[in-house]
Enzyme design. Structure first.
Site, PDB file in Angstrom:
ATOM      1  N   THR A 177      78.068  72.656   4.056  1.00 17.62           N
ATOM      2  CA  THR A 177      77.652  73.168   5.359  1.00 17.62           C
ATOM      3  C   THR A 177      78.880  73.819   5.902  1.00 17.62           C
ATOM      4  O   THR A 177      79.988  73.406   5.560  1.00 17.62           O
ATOM      5  CB  THR A 177      77.251  71.968   6.257  1.00 17.62           C
ATOM      6  OG1 THR A 177      76.040  71.422   5.764  1.00 17.62           O
ATOM      7  CG2 THR A 177      77.064  72.355   7.706  1.00 17.62           C
ATOM      8  N   ARG A 180      62.209  69.559   5.666  1.00 18.97           N
ATOM      9  CA  ARG A 180      63.277  68.562   5.853  1.00 18.97           C
ATOM     10  C   ARG A 180      64.373  69.150   6.749  1.00 18.97           C
ATOM     11  O   ARG A 180      64.803  70.276   6.555  1.00 18.97           O
ATOM     12  CB  ARG A 180      63.857  68.176   4.495  1.00 18.97           C
ATOM     13  CG  ARG A 180      65.008  67.166   4.558  1.00 18.97           C
ATOM     14  CD  ARG A 180      66.359  67.844   4.600  1.00 18.97           C
ATOM     15  NE  ARG A 180      67.467  66.903   4.479  1.00 18.97           N
ATOM     16  CZ  ARG A 180      68.744  67.236   4.687  1.00 18.97           C
ATOM     17  NH1 ARG A 180      69.062  68.461   5.029  1.00 18.97           N
ATOM     18  NH2 ARG A 180      69.687  66.339   4.562  1.00 18.97           N
ATOM     19  N   VAL A 181      64.801  68.373   7.727  1.00 15.82           N
ATOM     20  CA  VAL A 181      65.891  68.801   8.602  1.00 15.82           C
ATOM     21  C   VAL A 181      67.007  67.771   8.499  1.00 15.82           C
ATOM     22  O   VAL A 181      66.762  66.568   8.559  1.00 15.82           O
ATOM     23  CB  VAL A 181      65.400  68.924  10.068  1.00 15.82           C
ATOM     24  CG1 VAL A 181      66.567  69.224  10.999  1.00 15.82           C
ATOM     25  CG2 VAL A 181      64.342  70.026  10.174  1.00 15.82           C
ATOM     26  N   GLY A 182      68.240  68.263   8.339  1.00 17.79           N
ATOM     27  CA  GLY A 182      69.390  67.360   8.228  1.00 17.79           C
ATOM     28  C   GLY A 182      70.073  67.151   9.566  1.00 17.79           C
ATOM     29  O   GLY A 182      69.477  67.329  10.638  1.00 17.79           O
ATOM     30  N   ASP A 183      71.329  66.785   9.509  1.00 18.22           N
ATOM     31  CA  ASP A 183      72.100  66.463  10.717  1.00 18.22           C
ATOM     32  C   ASP A 183      72.605  67.705  11.454  1.00 18.22           C
ATOM     33  O   ASP A 183      72.932  67.639  12.637  1.00 18.22           O
ATOM     34  CB  ASP A 183      73.304  65.596  10.337  1.00 18.22           C
ATOM     35  CG  ASP A 183      74.215  66.299   9.327  1.00 18.22           C
ATOM     36  OD1 ASP A 183      73.695  66.976   8.410  1.00 18.22           O
ATOM     37  OD2 ASP A 183      75.445  66.170   9.449  1.00 18.22           O
ATOM     38  N   GLY A 238      73.044  64.478   5.391  1.00 19.88           N
ATOM     39  CA  GLY A 238      72.697  64.538   6.805  1.00 19.88           C
ATOM     40  C   GLY A 238      71.963  63.313   7.313  1.00 19.88           C
ATOM     41  O   GLY A 238      72.145  62.891   8.459  1.00 19.88           O
TER      42      GLY A 238
END
Ligand code: ASP
Length: 323
Positions: A185, A213-216, A238
């Site tokens: 990232t 999907r969503v990470g941090d 994440g």
């Protein structure tokens, strides 16, 4: 020593940081330095973890997450699972600057971007498509064959038999292992001459993730947080940073006068509370222009520059063993 301005970022930020540094040298804002640095990283087709040519999801589609936060006002904006736009960081900035909201996802974020005149385009080229097909065909040299086989199985059974495939395999465990190698990232943190801090984050997330999907990275308090005392951001798995509220805790500790190094290192040590495999790399910058970077994966690095330097320098991040 206190610096008039400073900028730092994680490993793939070297392409963008010189531009951010120049903006700061000329008296520009930390927010502009962060956004402009990240746009250059998003543009780089050889960076396969951010923006154009970022890792696609399981179905071969690039879904991007990005966020930006202003330390002075704690205004914040983020987007998640955005397709077909090259600069999610700029859309995130607009969410912060002109929308009544903090976070927009998927189609809503895309509609917002379109309304503002951002150009839609294919954000994966032949190279990215070939990499994806190599994984699907078990020909990738970068991923263990076992992982490639599971990716293919997941893909083929995703629409109709996902429940069964998850019961057949330890998919959760496998994703954790995958995230150890397939991560990246970009994080950029800047301090400007007015003493304002800003943080920006942009990523294509975990390779071969589930669609949606969503990470941090776009979650404030998890992968990004900023006050005018300190800013902090993460790369890595994440899900772990979300569960631990990693960056909010780092910034909170600095505000309670815990030294930046210790406050950041504690973010890595908190991984012990989860008893789950994964990697985190946390970078922080404080109001004096001091930078700290800690990780539980050996060999990671970051870049840093301040008002006494002509260009960013590469520095090793401190390794912390998690047992
Ligand atoms: N932290 C990012 C995410 O979980 C990915 C990464 O840094 O590899 O989406």
């Amino acid at each position: 020593m206190n610096h008039d301005y400073a900028i730092c970022g994680t490993r793939n930020s070297d392409i963008g940081l010189p531009t951010g540094l120049k903006i700061l040298q000329e008296g520009g804002t930390a927010l502009d330095a962060v956004e402009e640095s990240i746009k250059l990283i998003e543009n780089n087709p050889y960076d396969i973890t951010v923006g154009f040519n970022g890792f696609p999801n399981l179905q071969g589609i690039v879904e991007l997450d990005a966020s930006i936060m202003d330390g002075k006002t704690r205004n914040a904006g983020s987007v998640a699972a955005v397709k077909n736009f090259r600069h999610p960081i700029s859309i995130a900035r607009k969410v912060m600057d002109i929308s009544p909201h903090v976070m927009l996802v998927g189609e809503g974020a895309e509609k917002f971007a379109r309304a503002l005149g951002y150009q839609e385009e294919q954000i994966i080229d032949e190279l990215g498509i070939r990499n994806y097909h190599n994984i699907m065909e078990g020909k990738s040299l970068e991923m263990p064959l076992e992982a490639q086989t599971l990716v293919r199985e997941l893909f083929m059974r995703f629409d109709d038999h996902l429940k069964e495939v998850m019961e057949d395999y330890s998919v959760r465990e496998w994703y954790r292992k995958l995230s150890f190698d397939r991560h990246g990232t970009t994080n950029v943190i800047a301090l400007d001459m007015e003493g304002n801090l800003a943080v920006g984050v942009s990523t294509s997330g975990l390779a071969m993730k589930f669609p949606g999907r969503v990470g941090d990275s776009p979650i404030f308090g998890a992968g990004i947080y900023c006050s005018n005392t300190a800013g902090s951001a993460c790369t890595g798995t994440g899900e772990l940073a979300i569960r631990l509220s990693t960056t909010r805790l780092v910034v909170d500790r600095v505000q309670r006068n815990i030294p930046l190094d210790e406050a950041t290192k504690m973010g890595i040590l908190e991984l012990k509370q989860l008893k789950e495999e994964g990697v985190l790399h946390i970078i922080s910058l404080d109001k004096n222009g001091k930078c700290a970077a800690f990780t539980n994966k050996d060999g990671l690095f970051h870049y840093y520059a301040d008002s006494s330097m002509v260009k960013p320098e590469k520095r090793s991040s401190s390794y912390v063993e998690i047992k």
